[in-house]
Design an enzyme around this catalytic site. Structure first.
Site: not given
Ligand SMILES: *Cc1c(COP(=O)(O)O)cnc(C)c1O
Length: 495
Positions: A112
């Protein structure tokens, strides 16, 4: 001519990128989508020699066309700096025949950070460009990682406040500790008695509340979103797919125009959609492999063409993928409907009323770029152990889901195309699950003993983000019912 963004639910909506970033979600509840996905205007040979920042500019300038070069370069420079613990920003590791694109070298050690370290700057620049004087209030629902990354991005950014809602019993101990120790006078972290979908639905409801919006405007505030529905998050995520392909090409791992399959551990469908956009921009990506955990709504969708959220919500060891409503899928739906807003509206109405919808056969034929599969809890744990035993490389639980799905895909199809896995979190963020997968004897250790043990067995330095929370005091302890989310926000803003 500026690239125009439309709402998936109303083609008459037409806004610039900066307006779409400011608004987050369209008034009609739709998501903003670029009218066309722009093609890269640099060759792979040119991109091969570029730094992360340079690549970011080449990609983002094509999407955010109403930003000046200076504005965009300034945002990029402020985002991708020493907050990342490596100059490469997103390094690639090779293990057990696959490439792992490590997207967890930012402030909160999950992917993120790739987008949330730049979003505050894009947002503030957008506000300035559009003469917005109000204070921007970021409202976010998190399944664990978005919350902390958004808090880190927005903490003490002048002209902003941020409220984060997380499911009180639905995040890992480290994730929770990271959030509740957040500093910054403009930050507010709230646990809710419900799951992630409750938090997300609650936030969407607050966004749609016209009376509240008027009250807010009166007090000099306006809401915006840091969730992955904001195109200010989606666009920066396209960058690392372009960058990673170019680096593999530069290193001689890929021949000119050689296809690369990409596996993405998926929740809200933002990360994999970014990979799809990168493919549409001209990056030679082959299959987009969508990996789910036991909450395998997307696997079922790709298999049958029916999206059905009516099922038990399962808490897994990959909590950031514990999602039954993948918001960003709407952008794909709109696209395979031939940009038909009426079709999109109808399907989303079905989803909201009955919890499901089915795409037509014609729409389904356009999903061939995608492949979906999932990994159970036992398979995920076994995958962590297998890769560790073979190579010494330690995967986090989310990455392990993708890694397992890579094997399932190869076994099922016999496709031998080279494959890159989006590695979305540091194993240090999910230490207990990771260490238990390697050896159950670790279960008796405390969270921070496990951190030290992981350091010992992997040889990977303990990230600063983990060192910080060892002793940090809890600064947020509010927990509320789902129905009280709106009042909680008002109280925090003093209105
Ligand atoms: C948010 C997240 C995901 C999922 O990603 P999306 O873009 O919501 O599909 C997968 N792994 C981790 C560690 C995340 O923080």
């Amino acid at each position: 001519m500026d690239l125009i963004y439309r709402s998936t639910r109303d083609n008459k909506v037409s806004v610039t990128a900066s307006k779409a970033i400011l608004k987050g979600l369209a008034e009609d509840g739709g998501l903003f989508v670029p009218e066309t996905v722009p093609a890269l205007d640099r060759s792979m040979d040119e991109l091969a020699g570029m730094s992360y920042r340079e690549t970011a500019y080449e990609v983002m300038k094509l999407f955010l066309t109403d930003f000046t070069e200076d504005e965009l370069k300034d945002c990029i420079a402020k985002a991708y700096d020493e907050k990342f613990d490596t100059e490469e920003i997103a390094p690639i590791k090779e293990a057990d025949g696959a490439y792992y694109l490590e997207l967890f070298h930012g402030a909160t050690i999950a992917f993120k950070d790739m987008a949330l370290s730049i979003l505050p700057h894009l947002l503030i620049t957008s506000a300035k460009k559009n003469q917005v004087k109000d204070e921007i209030v970021i409202l976010t629902a998190t399944s664990g990682d978005t919350g902390k990354a958004a808090l880190a991005g927005f903490a003490d950014v002048p002209g902003t406040k941020i409220v984060v809602f997380y499911p009180k019993n639905g995040v890992s101990p480290i994730q929770e500790k990271q959030m509740v120790t957040q500093k910054g006078d403009n930050t507010f972290v709230v646990g809710i008695k419900g799951n992630f979908d409750d938090a997300q639905t609650g936030v969407k409801k607050i966004f749609g509340d016209k009376a509240l919006e008027a009250e807010l405007a009166e007090a000099g505030f306006r809401f915006s979103s840091a969730n992955s529905i904001n195109i200010g998050r989606l666009v920066p995520q396209v960058v690392y797919y372009v960058y990673a392909y170019a680096k593999l090409y530069a290193a001689g791992k890929l021949a000119k125009d050689e296809r690369l399959n990409v596996v993405v551990p998926t929740g809200n469908f933002g990360n994999i959609l970014a990979a799809y956009y990168a493919k549409n921009m001209g990056v030679p990506i082959g299959k987009l492999i969508c990996a789910s955990n036991d909450n395998k709504v997307l696997y079922d969708f790709f298999a049958t063409g029916t999206y059905d959220r009516n099922r038990e919500f399962i808490l897994t060891t990959s909590p950031s993928m514990d999602i039954l409503i993948s918001s960003n899928l709407e952008r794909l739906i709109y696209r395979i409907a031939g940009a038909d807003d009426a079709v999109d509206r109808e399907l989303m109405e079905n989803l909201s009323v009955s919890g499901k919808y089915a795409v037509t056969d014609e729409m389904k034929t356009q999903l061939t770029d995608f492949y979906g599969n999932y990994a159970s809890e036992a398979e995920t744990a076994a995958e962590i152990k297998e890769v560790y035993d073979k190579t010494g490389y330690v995967l986090d639980t989310h990455t392990a889901v993708a890694s397992k799905v890579r094997r399932k895909y190869a076994a099922e199809t016999g496709d031998g195309t080279k494959t890159m896995i989006a590695s979305t979190a540091s194993p240090y963020k999910f230490t207990r699950s990771v260490m238990n997968a390697i050896d159950i004897k670790y279960d008796s250790m405390s969270d921070f003993e496990l951190v030290d043990e992981l350091n010992r067995i992997s040889g990977v330095a303990v990230p600063g983000a983990i060192e910080e929370i060892r002793t940090a005091p809890v600064l947020h302890d509010t927990v509320v019912e789902v129905d009280d989310m709106k009042d909680t926000v008002k109280k925090f803003l003093g209105i």
